[in-house]
Scaffold this motif. Structure first.
Motif, short mmCIF file in Angstrom:
data_model
loop_
_atom_site.label_atom_id
_atom_site.label_comp_id
_atom_site.label_asym_id
_atom_site.label_seq_id
_atom_site.Cartn_x
_atom_site.Cartn_y
_atom_site.Cartn_z
N PHE A 95 -68.18 -17.56 -90.59
CA PHE A 95 -68.51 -16.35 -89.83
C PHE A 95 -67.56 -16.17 -88.65
N VAL A 96 -67.37 -17.24 -87.90
CA VAL A 96 -66.51 -17.14 -86.71
C VAL A 96 -65.08 -16.76 -87.11
N ASN A 126 -63.92 -15.22 -89.85
CA ASN A 126 -63.68 -13.95 -90.54
C ASN A 126 -64.33 -12.74 -89.89
N LYS A 127 -65.36 -12.97 -89.10
CA LYS A 127 -66.13 -11.83 -88.62
C LYS A 127 -66.05 -11.62 -87.11
N THR A 128 -65.40 -12.54 -86.40
CA THR A 128 -65.39 -12.37 -84.94
C THR A 128 -63.97 -12.20 -84.41
N LYS A 129 -63.92 -11.74 -83.18
CA LYS A 129 -62.65 -11.55 -82.48
C LYS A 129 -61.91 -12.87 -82.35
N MET A 139 -70.91 -13.32 -79.31
CA MET A 139 -70.14 -13.70 -80.49
C MET A 139 -68.95 -12.77 -80.73
N ASN A 140 -68.96 -11.57 -80.13
CA ASN A 140 -67.88 -10.60 -80.34
C ASN A 140 -67.62 -10.33 -81.82
N VAL A 141 -68.66 -9.93 -82.51
CA VAL A 141 -68.53 -9.64 -83.94
C VAL A 141 -67.70 -8.37 -84.13
N LEU A 142 -66.71 -8.47 -85.03
CA LEU A 142 -65.81 -7.35 -85.26
C LEU A 142 -66.54 -6.19 -85.94
N ASN A 163 -60.08 -13.76 -85.47
CA ASN A 163 -58.87 -12.94 -85.57
C ASN A 163 -57.75 -13.55 -84.73
N TRP A 164 -58.10 -13.99 -83.54
CA TRP A 164 -57.13 -14.57 -82.62
C TRP A 164 -56.59 -15.90 -83.16
N ARG A 219 -56.42 -5.49 -89.06
CA ARG A 219 -56.53 -6.58 -88.07
C ARG A 219 -55.32 -6.58 -87.13
#
Lengths: 240, 336
Positions: free
Chosen positions: B195-196, B198-201, A108-111, B204-205, A94
């Motif tokens: 979800f937001v 742990n799984k999205t940009k 949604m910009n899913v990683l 992370n921000w 990350r």
């Protein structure tokens, strides 16, 4: 990168006077001098925080006038600060892709986690850093490991000139050697490096060229075979 | 040349790995608390395990939990919100005023009722980030401002509505056997929040903005925007839960939600969210809300005066945080 006749004045204070440095592709240049010699000012000019009062900067064959740090970064001039490089409570992958995340389509910009984990692992392996997992929190890593990761990350994202500000401060001898290994590795890949270090004994092990500043004046510019550790030490402490 | 450098920390002795994995579960403390509370309350009164009790626990956990999810995301990005208790009273008051007293369309009224929540979040966020005032102070100010306004506007009297409406049913009506729709929305909010984060940009921000704002900025992350968005999410969820409460109880009191801001922070902290930012989980906060719901119901079952709830939560808060600090130390030393 070529710097010619760089001058910087803050009001009436002449911070830098007539600095001329050429940095070749893949060259490791040590910027040395006592506190207040103008090292930070020069670095801030190169990384776009300050504009020079006079002088010319040529980067990659073209003259540049940097207006902001982000402009410098876009050209491939990247500064790595020891304390500011990584977020401790985020995992390695990350951190590696922080701000440059790879995401799937859609709002949604899913990683794309798996892809980033593998790319991070591969990029670090290319720099000679081997590890089993990139899911460990960076806070669990040692100072030298973090520094190595930060340098590898900058190189991976296309840095052409890396500026390292005291990269080995507070590191053990062994850790310092690790960081130097990474520095040499990125220089072999064609990335130029500017090292700012107080420890002359350490920096002498790794740098190809030494630029000595004193009170804003460039008083020396030698390649390694033109000088000795004793000679540059004496220049910095002022016996010349 | 390659292979010379090994990251030592990433290859510890195998025997320690399982315990490291266990202690790295941030929600360990709150899970322990839930098990302990379930055992104690069941021994004291076996009724605790009945379906009716479960429904009542989930109902009270849902309302704390949904607001706690917003607070958690905000706290992870490094800020507090003390205004949620007042917004929880403000939005349903406006909603009820518009559709009960002014006979507006119920949907339009709901949207209009939530606009002040969004604007409060925006104001909180902009004042905190632009004027560098601590979020504790800014949101304490907006909390007092709205509480006063709501009390003045209603004269202190509750507004009730006993008619039926499809929207109100879906927001707070009964699904089956004492279980309300708030529980469904709780699950939806939890899944979405998890979800937001742990799984999205954006998630992370959030972690980066709260964990180390300077480093995040240096990597080009719009820390200010992240925080402002999270203030808005927190305020909107609080307003929405207030409206769900009106839908469930058919009445809104201008005094409701006093102290709620601390209750939801307690739920988040018990669940492993750090006050300093950068650390936390939606799952932990939801479990924290569940634990508080269990304590409410358990004490009622025992016939204890409801004031005991406050004392109990206080003790559990301290124990939980002591436990969380210890666990994170163990997980760090094991991996070093």
């Amino acid at each position: 990168m070529q710097l010619s006749n760089i001058q910087k004045r803050f009001g009436t204070v002449q911070a830098l006077r007539d600095v001329n440095v050429n940095i070749a592709r893949g060259e490791i240049v040590a910027l040395i001098g006592d506190n207040g010699a103008g090292k930070s000012t020069l670095i801030k000019i190169i990384s776009g925080y300050h504009a020079p009062s006079e002088g010319k900067m040529v980067f990659d064959g073209r003259e540049v006038r940097l207006k902001s740090p982000s402009e410098a970064r876009a050209l491939g001039i990247e500064t790595v600060y020891q304390d500011l490089a990584l977020v401790e409570n985020l995992s390695l992958w990350r951190n590696f892709f922080l701000g440059k995340e790879r995401t799937g389509a859609g709002w949604m910009n899913v990683l794309r986690r798996r892809e980033m984990e593998q790319a991070c692992m591969q990029a670090l392996a290319d720099m000679g850093i081997r590890l089993r997992s990139t899911r460990e929190e960076v806070g669990h890593m040692s100072g030298g490991e973090r520094q190595a990761v930060a340098i590898a990350r900058a190189a991976y994202f296309g840095a052409k000139l890396l500026i390292l500000d005291e990269p080995t401060a507070a590191l053990s001898v062994k850790e310092t050697e690790r960081v130097f290994e990474i520095v040499k590795e990125v220089s072999r890949k064609g990335v130029s490096v500017i090292l700012i270090m107080h420890n002359l004994g350490q920096v002498y092990q790794v740098a190809d060229r030494f630029v000595v500043l004193e009170r804003g004046v460039q008083i020396g510019n030698f390649t390694r075979d033109q000088t000795t550790l004793d000679a540059i030490t004496q220049m910095v402490v002022g016996v010349h | 040349m390659t292979g010379k450098i090994q990251l030592q920390t990433l290859s510890g002795p195998k025997g320690l790995r399982w315990s490291r994995t266990l202690f790295s579960v941030k929600e360990l403390g709150v899970i322990g608390g839930i098990v302990l509370a379930a055992v104690i309350f069941t021994v004291l009164n076996p009724q605790f395990l009945s379906m009716t009790e479960a429904a009542s626990i989930i109902t009270s956990a849902a309302e704390i939990g949904i607001i706690a999810i917003g607070i958690t995301i905000l706290m992870i990005s490094g800020e507090f919100d003390l205004s949620v208790g007042s917004i929880y009273a403000l939005c349903p008051t406006i909603w009820a005023y518009l559709f009960v007293q002014q006979h507006w369309n119920i949907w339009l009224s709901l949207v209009c009722a939530l606009i002040p929540a969004a604007l409060t979040g925006l104001a909180n966020g902009l004042i905190v980030t632009r004027f560098h005032v601590n979020s504790f102070i800014v949101t304490l100010g907006t909390q007092m401002w709205w509480r006063g306004i709501v009390l003045v506007a209603t004269g202190g009297y509750p507004i009730s509505y006993f008619g039926s409406s499809k929207l109100m049913h879906v927001m707070g009506g009964e699904v089956v056997g004492g279980l309300h729709f708030t529980a469904v929305w709780f699950v939806v909010a939890a899944v979405l929040g998890w979800f937001v984060l742990n799984k999205t940009k954006f998630g992370n921000w959030c972690f980066a903005s709260g964990g180390k704002p300077d480093a995040a900025r240096a990597m080009g992350i719009p820390v200010t925007r992240v925080k402002v968005v999270n203030f808005c999410i927190s305020a909107l969820l609080a307003g929405l839960v207030g409206c769900m409460d009106l839908a469930r109880l058919n009445s809104v009191s201008p005094a409701q939600g006093q102290g709620l801001e601390l209750t939801v922070i307690v739920a988040a902290v018990i669940g492993g969210t750090a006050l300093a930012g950068g650390i936390g989980s939606v799952v932990g906060s939801c479990l924290g809300a569940l634990l508080m719901g269990m304590i409410t119901s358990g004490l009622i079952l025992m016939g204890a005066p409801s004031y005991w709830y406050t004392s109990f939560v206080g003790i559990i808060l301290i124990i939980a945080v002591m436990f969380n600090v210890r666990v994170s130390k163990i997980s760090k030393s094991r991996s070093a």
